[in-house]
Design a protein around this motif. Structure first.
Motif, PDB file in Angstrom:
ATOM      1  N   SER A  46      -1.021   4.875  15.780  1.00 40.24           N
ATOM      2  CA  SER A  46      -1.204   4.176  14.510  1.00 40.24           C
ATOM      3  C   SER A  46      -0.344   4.834  13.445  1.00 40.24           C
ATOM      4  N   SER A  49      -0.223   3.203   5.993  1.00 37.49           N
ATOM      5  CA  SER A  49       0.622   2.626   4.955  1.00 37.49           C
ATOM      6  C   SER A  49      -0.278   1.946   3.934  1.00 37.49           C
ATOM      7  N   TRP A  54      -3.037   1.484  10.339  1.00 32.38           N
ATOM      8  CA  TRP A  54      -2.635   0.313  11.125  1.00 32.38           C
ATOM      9  C   TRP A  54      -2.475   0.728  12.586  1.00 32.38           C
ATOM     10  N   TYR A  56      -1.121  -0.005  16.166  1.00 29.10           N
ATOM     11  CA  TYR A  56      -0.067  -0.808  16.763  1.00 29.10           C
ATOM     12  C   TYR A  56      -0.614  -1.536  17.985  1.00 29.10           C
ATOM     13  N   GLY A 101      -6.641  -1.650  10.113  1.00 28.81           N
ATOM     14  CA  GLY A 101      -6.306  -2.987  10.568  1.00 28.81           C
ATOM     15  C   GLY A 101      -5.404  -2.876  11.783  1.00 28.81           C
ATOM     16  N   VAL A 102      -4.876  -4.011  12.216  1.00 29.20           N
ATOM     17  CA  VAL A 102      -4.035  -4.052  13.413  1.00 29.20           C
ATOM     18  C   VAL A 102      -2.694  -4.685  13.057  1.00 29.20           C
ATOM     19  N   ALA A 103      -1.621  -4.027  13.466  1.00 29.28           N
ATOM     20  CA  ALA A 103      -0.263  -4.526  13.277  1.00 29.28           C
ATOM     21  C   ALA A 103       0.253  -4.970  14.639  1.00 29.28           C
ATOM     22  N   VAL A 106       5.115  -5.182  15.689  1.00 27.43           N
ATOM     23  CA  VAL A 106       5.758  -4.740  14.449  1.00 27.43           C
ATOM     24  C   VAL A 106       7.273  -4.650  14.508  1.00 27.43           C
ATOM     25  N   SER A 112       6.084 -10.633  13.876  1.00 28.79           N
ATOM     26  CA  SER A 112       5.019  -9.653  13.631  1.00 28.79           C
ATOM     27  C   SER A 112       3.919 -10.282  12.772  1.00 28.79           C
ATOM     28  N   LEU A 114       0.222  -8.834  10.537  1.00 28.93           N
ATOM     29  CA  LEU A 114      -0.787  -7.844  10.190  1.00 28.93           C
ATOM     30  C   LEU A 114      -2.146  -8.517  10.125  1.00 28.93           C
ATOM     31  N   PRO A 116      -5.362  -7.465   8.508  1.00 26.68           N
ATOM     32  CA  PRO A 116      -5.862  -6.429   7.605  1.00 26.68           C
ATOM     33  C   PRO A 116      -7.376  -6.273   7.640  1.00 26.68           C
TER      34      PRO A 116
END
Length: 140
Positions: A46, A49, A54, A56, A101-103, A106, A112, A114, A116
């Motif tokens: 992760s 930011s 986040w 991955y 959250g999950v990205a 990316v 991509s 996000l 959130p």
């Protein structure tokens, strides 16, 4: 429709946020392990930011390979955990001390997405907007 198609539709302005979140929850995602080692303690890779951790996640090995290439680390092994999107947000996110959250995908500029830490995506107890009056289910 699969997750990548829902992401594309949403980014094109024709997608439905509820369908997108539903596909995300049903998708089996590849979450790389921190440190890139199978014995890294099971921690998922992760980054932080904007005060949000986040995690991955990737829709397939090709998307993960593009991420490795973008990081200049394509030459090494990338162990990962195959996990449902629902499990990421319902079980992993609540274990984080702070917002998470999950990205997804990316390294894919046009693919991509996000997911959130807002109501409708993560459990209410982990949602930043639950008491702020913001609209729930927002996807960035």
């Amino acid at each position: 429709m699969e997750l990548t198609a829902e992401i594309a539709a949403y980014r094109a302005g024709s997608g439905d946020p509820r369908r997108l979140v539903g596909e995300f929850r049903r998708a089996v995602l590849l979450a790389p392990l921190a440190g890139g080692l199978p014995d890294a303690g099971g921690e998922l890779m992760s980054a932080v930011s904007g005060g949000i951790r986040w995690f991955y996640a990737f829709t397939d090995e090709e998307a993960l390979a593009r991420f490795a290439e973008a990081r200049g680390e394509a030459g090494r092994e990338w162990p990962y955990l195959a996990i449902l999107g629902a499990r990421l947000v319902d079980a992993v996110v609540p274990e984080v001390d702070g917002l998470a959250g999950v990205a997804v995908n990316v390294a894919d500029v046009d693919g991509s997405m996000l997911f959130p830490p807002v109501a409708g995506i993560v459990p209410d107890a982990c949602a930043v907007d639950i008491n702020s009056g913001a609209e729930s289910g927002a996807v960035v």
